[in-house]
Each structure stands twice: as C-alpha cells, then as structure tokens.
Design an enzyme around this catalytic site. Sequence first.
Site, PDB file in Angstrom:
ATOM      1  N   CYS A  94       3.491  -2.983  -1.051  1.00 43.07           N
ATOM      2  CA  CYS A  94       3.343  -2.823  -2.601  1.00 43.07           C
ATOM      3  C   CYS A  94       1.598  -2.400  -2.475  1.00 43.07           C
ATOM      4  CB  CYS A  94       2.199  -4.348  -2.973  1.00 43.07           C
ATOM      5  SG  CYS A  94       1.306  -4.955  -2.286  1.00 43.07           S
ATOM      6  N   GLU A  95       1.389  -0.964  -3.124  1.00 40.97           N
ATOM      7  CA  GLU A  95       0.372  -0.069  -2.829  1.00 40.97           C
ATOM      8  C   GLU A  95      -0.898  -0.264  -3.231  1.00 40.97           C
ATOM      9  OE1 GLU A  95       1.574   2.978  -5.753  1.00 40.97           O
ATOM     10  OE2 GLU A  95       0.163   2.172  -7.793  1.00 40.97           O
ATOM     11  N   HIS A  96      -1.278  -2.209  -3.593  1.00 40.54           N
ATOM     12  CA  HIS A  96      -2.172  -2.495  -3.772  1.00 40.54           C
ATOM     13  C   HIS A  96      -3.313  -2.862  -2.923  1.00 40.54           C
ATOM     14  CE1 HIS A  96      -1.155  -2.956  -8.686  1.00 40.54           C
ATOM     15  NE2 HIS A  96      -1.596  -2.081  -7.856  1.00 40.54           N
ATOM     16  N   HIS A  97      -1.914  -3.718  -1.300  1.00 39.41           N
ATOM     17  CA  HIS A  97      -2.550  -3.980  -0.482  1.00 39.41           C
ATOM     18  C   HIS A  97      -2.165  -3.692   0.428  1.00 39.41           C
ATOM     19  CE1 HIS A  97      -3.320  -6.853  -3.988  1.00 39.41           C
ATOM     20  NE2 HIS A  97      -4.654  -7.383  -3.328  1.00 39.41           N
ATOM     21  N   GLN A 135       6.387  -2.919  -7.500  1.00 42.76           N
ATOM     22  CA  GLN A 135       8.150  -3.363  -8.559  1.00 42.76           C
ATOM     23  C   GLN A 135       8.340  -3.234  -9.359  1.00 42.76           C
ATOM     24  OE1 GLN A 135       8.586  -7.634  -7.414  1.00 42.76           O
ATOM     25  NE2 GLN A 135      10.804  -7.719  -8.712  1.00 42.76           N
ATOM     26  N   HIS A 163       6.525 -11.301  -2.586  1.00 47.30           N
ATOM     27  CA  HIS A 163       5.215 -10.247  -2.520  1.00 47.30           C
ATOM     28  C   HIS A 163       4.724 -10.972  -1.002  1.00 47.30           C
ATOM     29  CE1 HIS A 163       5.411  -7.075  -5.621  1.00 47.30           C
ATOM     30  NE2 HIS A 163       7.066  -7.856  -5.598  1.00 47.30           N
ATOM     31  N   CYS A 165       1.550 -10.365  -0.793  1.00 47.63           N
ATOM     32  CA  CYS A 165       0.574 -10.300  -0.770  1.00 47.63           C
ATOM     33  C   CYS A 165      -0.159 -11.208  -1.998  1.00 47.63           C
ATOM     34  CB  CYS A 165      -0.575  -9.064  -1.841  1.00 47.63           C
ATOM     35  SG  CYS A 165       0.845  -8.170  -3.058  1.00 47.63           S
TER      36      CYS A 165
HETATM   37 ZN    ZN Z   1       0.234  -6.482  -4.135  1.00 48.67          ZN
END
Ligand code: ZN
Length: 204
Positions: A94-97, A135, A163, A165
Amino acid sequence: MDGREPTARLVPHPRRGTVDRERIEAAVLEILRAIGEDPEREGLRETPRRIAEMYAELFSGLHRDPAVHLEVGFEDEEHHEMVVLKDIPFYSSCEHHLLPFHGVAHVGYVPNGRIVGISKVARVVETLARRPQVQERLTSQIADLLMDRLHAKGAAVVIEAEHLCMTMRGVKKPGSVMVTSAMRGLFRDDARTRAEFLSLIRAR
Ligand code: ZN
C-alpha cells in the site's frame, strides 16, 4: 468514457533506471537510528542491505511495462466466450504505509479475436502489484490494460485483499477483507455478462 482510455494515462510508462539500493540502505539506517535502535548490533547489521534487496524486488514493477505480457497472445477469431481466471494470488504494497496488502484477483474478459495464456494475465497482475499501490487503482489498471491491449469486448476485475496497515495497526480489524471491482465494456453494459462472471468467481 468508453473504457478505451489510452493506457499511457492509466499505467504510467516504466520509469527509467532501477531501484537505487544504496539510497534505500542509507534511509533504512536512518530509520533504525530514528526509532532508537542500534543499527550496529548484530541482528540489525545486515538489515539495511536486506531491505534494499527486498524493495528492489517488491517495487520492480515500477520499471517494467505490464503490457509486454499481453503481446504474446494468439489469434482466435472463433472464440468470443468469456474467459475467467480466478484466485490469482498477489502481493502488493500500500502506497500510504508501504505495508503489504495481499489476496486474490479474479480476472475476466470477453475476447475480440485475441486470447492470451493464463500465465500472462497473472504476470500482468504481478507487475502492477509490484509498485506502491492502492487496491482500487490496481483493480482498474488491470481492467484498462486488458481492454486497451487485447481490444477485448469487455474486461472485469475483482480483487479481495487484506491490508496489513488495517489489520496490524490503526483500526486493527484482523481478517477484514477489502473488495474492489472494475467492470469495462460488456461487463458494465450487460447485466447478464456481469452476473455470469460474478457467479463463476463465487463458485467453489
Ligand atoms: Zn495503508
């Protein structure tokens, strides 16, 4: 919107060059110091190098063009029935975490004279998954690529993923699965085609 957007906008061209392992090593060393660890202790000494190697693999899809896998198809003017590949396992980040999300992708398309092998579709999923992703975008990129490169009459993608995260931090909902779908062409316009695909991927 007819599901035939130019792929270039949806799937960025592979970036030049490769993953810079030295920069990752330096950055991981900094992170270890920043969390209050001693990067010199034995268990951590090789960690920056190992993570650099791992990222080079996990993000290798940034430097590859997934469309190459769809060039190796075969012509089949007769076949216009739906092709469904279900339970394609994948691992992405995931690109956020930069934490993993993983699960299965179900991919369907209605060919328009061109068919590709099962393994090629799996390679498309893998190449697009090996990038910092969300996703929803992964799901639509796969569908758009099939429409664009196979000139398919329709493409459908459903992804079910966990996920980390969400499950190992933050809201902590272990076992919760996120489901996303992208329907293009016939799958969007024709309810029976869509229903057939959904019942095929649900069948165990
Ligand atoms: Zn994430």
